[in-house]
Design an enzyme around this catalytic site. Structure first.
Site, PDB file in Angstrom:
ATOM      1  N   LYS A  92      -9.318 -22.368 -55.708  1.00 18.65           N
ATOM      2  CA  LYS A  92      -9.040 -23.426 -54.713  1.00 18.65           C
ATOM      3  C   LYS A  92      -8.024 -22.905 -53.701  1.00 18.65           C
ATOM      4  O   LYS A  92      -6.886 -22.585 -54.047  1.00 18.65           O
ATOM      5  CB  LYS A  92      -8.494 -24.659 -55.440  1.00 18.65           C
ATOM      6  CG  LYS A  92      -8.062 -25.816 -54.540  1.00 18.65           C
ATOM      7  CD  LYS A  92      -9.219 -26.691 -54.109  1.00 18.65           C
ATOM      8  CE  LYS A  92      -8.777 -27.946 -53.387  1.00 18.65           C
ATOM      9  NZ  LYS A  92      -8.485 -29.034 -54.292  1.00 18.65           N
ATOM     10  N   ASN A 143       0.039 -37.138 -49.962  1.00 20.09           N
ATOM     11  CA  ASN A 143       0.465 -37.228 -51.358  1.00 20.09           C
ATOM     12  C   ASN A 143       1.398 -36.088 -51.692  1.00 20.09           C
ATOM     13  O   ASN A 143       1.316 -35.000 -51.132  1.00 20.09           O
ATOM     14  CB  ASN A 143      -0.741 -37.260 -52.308  1.00 20.09           C
ATOM     15  CG  ASN A 143      -1.115 -35.887 -52.821  1.00 20.09           C
ATOM     16  OD1 ASN A 143      -0.566 -35.402 -53.805  1.00 20.09           O
ATOM     17  ND2 ASN A 143      -2.036 -35.229 -52.117  1.00 20.09           N
ATOM     18  N   GLY A 170       2.347 -33.581 -57.061  1.00 18.49           N
ATOM     19  CA  GLY A 170       3.001 -32.435 -57.692  1.00 18.49           C
ATOM     20  C   GLY A 170       2.407 -32.046 -59.033  1.00 18.49           C
ATOM     21  O   GLY A 170       3.116 -31.573 -59.927  1.00 18.49           O
ATOM     22  N   CYS A 176      -1.597 -25.775 -54.225  1.00 21.05           N
ATOM     23  CA  CYS A 176      -0.916 -27.072 -54.195  1.00 21.05           C
ATOM     24  C   CYS A 176       0.348 -26.958 -53.337  1.00 21.05           C
ATOM     25  O   CYS A 176       1.220 -26.141 -53.639  1.00 21.05           O
ATOM     26  CB  CYS A 176      -0.541 -27.539 -55.603  1.00 21.05           C
ATOM     27  SG  CYS A 176       0.346 -29.121 -55.553  1.00 21.05           S
ATOM     28  N   THR A 206      -4.963 -29.855 -49.422  1.00 17.46           N
ATOM     29  CA  THR A 206      -4.333 -30.694 -48.393  1.00 17.46           C
ATOM     30  C   THR A 206      -3.541 -29.839 -47.396  1.00 17.46           C
ATOM     31  O   THR A 206      -3.133 -28.714 -47.704  1.00 17.46           O
ATOM     32  CB  THR A 206      -3.383 -31.702 -49.046  1.00 17.46           C
ATOM     33  OG1 THR A 206      -2.462 -30.997 -49.878  1.00 17.46           O
ATOM     34  CG2 THR A 206      -4.145 -32.717 -49.872  1.00 17.46           C
ATOM     35  N   SER A 237     -10.404 -32.097 -57.008  1.00 20.53           N
ATOM     36  CA  SER A 237      -9.401 -32.244 -58.066  1.00 20.53           C
ATOM     37  C   SER A 237      -8.289 -33.217 -57.658  1.00 20.53           C
ATOM     38  O   SER A 237      -7.768 -33.168 -56.544  1.00 20.53           O
ATOM     39  CB  SER A 237      -8.798 -30.869 -58.361  1.00 20.53           C
ATOM     40  OG  SER A 237      -7.793 -30.982 -59.332  1.00 20.53           O
ATOM     41  N   GLY A 285     -12.029 -34.464 -46.258  1.00 17.12           N
ATOM     42  CA  GLY A 285     -12.432 -35.619 -45.460  1.00 17.12           C
ATOM     43  C   GLY A 285     -13.882 -36.014 -45.564  1.00 17.12           C
ATOM     44  O   GLY A 285     -14.396 -36.723 -44.697  1.00 17.12           O
TER      45      GLY A 285
HETATM   46  C1  FMN Z   1      -3.671 -37.954 -54.810  1.00 20.79           C
HETATM   47  C2  FMN Z   1      -4.184 -36.546 -54.683  1.00 20.79           C
HETATM   48  C3  FMN Z   1      -4.040 -35.641 -55.750  1.00 20.79           C
HETATM   49  C4  FMN Z   1      -4.506 -34.339 -55.640  1.00 20.79           C
HETATM   50  N1  FMN Z   1      -4.384 -33.479 -56.706  1.00 20.79           N
HETATM   51  C5  FMN Z   1      -4.895 -32.216 -56.602  1.00 20.79           C
HETATM   52  C6  FMN Z   1      -4.864 -31.334 -57.727  1.00 20.79           C
HETATM   53  O1  FMN Z   1      -4.427 -31.657 -58.826  1.00 20.79           O
HETATM   54  N2  FMN Z   1      -5.362 -30.071 -57.545  1.00 20.79           N
HETATM   55  C7  FMN Z   1      -5.913 -29.664 -56.334  1.00 20.79           C
HETATM   56  O2  FMN Z   1      -6.364 -28.522 -56.210  1.00 20.79           O
HETATM   57  N3  FMN Z   1      -5.985 -30.498 -55.287  1.00 20.79           N
HETATM   58  C8  FMN Z   1      -5.500 -31.753 -55.399  1.00 20.79           C
HETATM   59  N4  FMN Z   1      -5.608 -32.605 -54.331  1.00 20.79           N
HETATM   60  C9  FMN Z   1      -6.286 -32.129 -53.106  1.00 20.79           C
HETATM   61  C10 FMN Z   1      -7.787 -32.496 -53.116  1.00 20.79           C
HETATM   62  O3  FMN Z   1      -8.457 -31.935 -54.206  1.00 20.79           O
HETATM   63  C11 FMN Z   1      -8.478 -32.047 -51.817  1.00 20.79           C
HETATM   64  O4  FMN Z   1      -8.442 -30.649 -51.726  1.00 20.79           O
HETATM   65  C12 FMN Z   1      -7.825 -32.631 -50.571  1.00 20.79           C
HETATM   66  O5  FMN Z   1      -7.433 -33.966 -50.789  1.00 20.79           O
HETATM   67  C13 FMN Z   1      -8.751 -32.558 -49.340  1.00 20.79           C
HETATM   68  O6  FMN Z   1      -9.940 -33.301 -49.549  1.00 20.79           O
HETATM   69  P1  FMN Z   1     -10.111 -34.828 -49.035  1.00 20.79           P
HETATM   70  O7  FMN Z   1      -9.673 -34.849 -47.591  1.00 20.79           O
HETATM   71  O8  FMN Z   1     -11.553 -35.147 -49.211  1.00 20.79           O
HETATM   72  O9  FMN Z   1      -9.218 -35.648 -49.893  1.00 20.79           O
HETATM   73  C14 FMN Z   1      -5.142 -33.916 -54.427  1.00 20.79           C
HETATM   74  C15 FMN Z   1      -5.302 -34.824 -53.373  1.00 20.79           C
HETATM   75  C16 FMN Z   1      -4.845 -36.121 -53.482  1.00 20.79           C
HETATM   76  C17 FMN Z   1      -5.063 -37.086 -52.328  1.00 20.79           C
END
Ligand code: FMN
Length: 309
Positions: A173, A73, A76, A138, A199, A24, A250
């Site tokens: 989540k 990031n 929000g 979040c 994150t 997401s 990741g």
């Molecule tokens: C720009 C950005 C926006 C995100 N927005 C959301 C969100 O709206 N809801 C959510 O559950 N996670 C959000 N995340 C977290 C990601 O869904 C994911 O859990 C996190 O980035 C770890 O995965 P990755 O390392 O592959 O990015 C966001 C991450 C990024 C980088």
């Protein structure tokens, strides 16, 4: 030679043609990636950006910073509210379903009442949703978000409140802490699946100005730098619950996705990799299929949790 490998998986009632999902907030709502590949014909599912009952503005800019092997990031959960979301993306998302790609709508809220209200609105307005993902993780909002998933009790309260308002599959989540204990609490309140991790809170300081490189002091770290942590948490959670997991953190290659599956994930989401390599999903899928074939299985499900300690 025609492959006899079955890639179909079941994420708590969400039947995916292959294990690949999107994290997401890192994939727009799919349509933004159509110029790179056929989203509906490629992915097992997409998970949409978090949406609340009413629109949210998100945090002030700057909201993104680049780090070695990661980004931070503090978006929000900016979103147009359920009505705005359905109006803008409903027709496109219904088209994805017709192509065999499942659509998971993400529910955000500042309070239990707001989660319930958003669930009710989605239930009424989003027939295209295959299921929902409740975001209790979040780290970038002052109320709700990670605070709602900080303890087993708080997480269970959200799940218990949302559950009666939809019969569609509910994924939750999770934040990157206490995943075994919180996972068990969510399972006992009727979660159909869990996705992890969101994150990891971090800081990036501009040493000249002595201020944060983002508008807020802290922000969420994501990308390849967090992968090993995410694999460990998926493994810990998989041992604690019997509902399926979606591994996030990741993932940038088929090997990364394979690690998640071996650790116990049924599905795997691509997140930050979409942002720096928007064509990555078809490549990751091909690499994952090749790995599964090399492992000598005919069904990817045989590899879920196959890690040997
Ligand atoms: C720009 C950005 C926006 C995100 N927005 C959301 C969100 O709206 N809801 C959510 O559950 N996670 C959000 N995340 C977290 C990601 O869904 C994911 O859990 C996190 O980035 C770890 O995965 P990755 O390392 O592959 O990015 C966001 C991450 C990024 C980088």
């Amino acid at each position: 030679m025609v492959s006899s490998l079955s890639m179909t998986v079941d994420l708590g009632g969400i039947k995916m043609r292959n294990p690949l999902n999107t994290a997401s907030g890192t994939f727009g709502n799919g349509v933004q990636f159509e110029g790179f590949y056929d989203v509906g014909a490629t992915l097992g599912a997409i998970t949409c950006k978090g949406v609340a009952a009413e629109p949210w503005d998100g945090n002030p800019a700057p909201r993104l910073a680049e780090l070695p092997s990661a980004i931070m990031n503090s978006v929000g959960l900016q979103n147009p509210g359920v009505h705005g979301f359905v109006g803008r993306y409903g027709a496109y998302l219904a088209g994805l379903r017709e192509k065999g790609c499942q659509v998971i709508c993400q529910i955000a809220g500042h309070s239990i009442d707001e989660y319930v209200r958003a669930t009710e609105l989605f239930e009424e307005l989003a027939p295209f949703a295959s299921g929902f993902e409740v975001n209790i993780s979040c780290p970038n909002i002052a109320a709700g978000g990670a605070a709602m998933g900080a303890t087993p009790r708080a997480a269970a309260q959200v799940m218990a409140a949302v559950r009666p308002h939809t019969s569609r599959p509910v994924v939750v989540k999770m934040a990157p802490h206490d995943v075994a204990e919180i996972g068990r609490a969510l399972e006992s309140e009727g979660a159909d699946a869990l996705s992890l991790i969101n994150t990891i809170p971090g800081m990036a300081i501009d040493i000249n100005t002595r201020k944060s490189r983002l508008a807020r002091a802290t922000a969420g770290v994501s990308g390849p730098a967090i992968h090993a942590i995410a694999v460990r948490m998926v493994w810990e959670c998989a041992q604690a619950v019997s509902i399926p997991l979606c591994g996030i953190g990741g993932v940038a290659s088929g090997a990364d996705a394979a690690e998640m599956i071996l650790a116990g994930a049924t599905a795997v989401s691509i997140g930050t990799a979409n942002l720096y390599d928007p064509t990555c999903a078809p490549r990751i899928l091909a690499e994952l299929e090749e790995w599964a074939e090399d492992q000598g299985v005919t069904d990817i499900n045989e590899l879920i949790g196959a890690f040997e300690c």
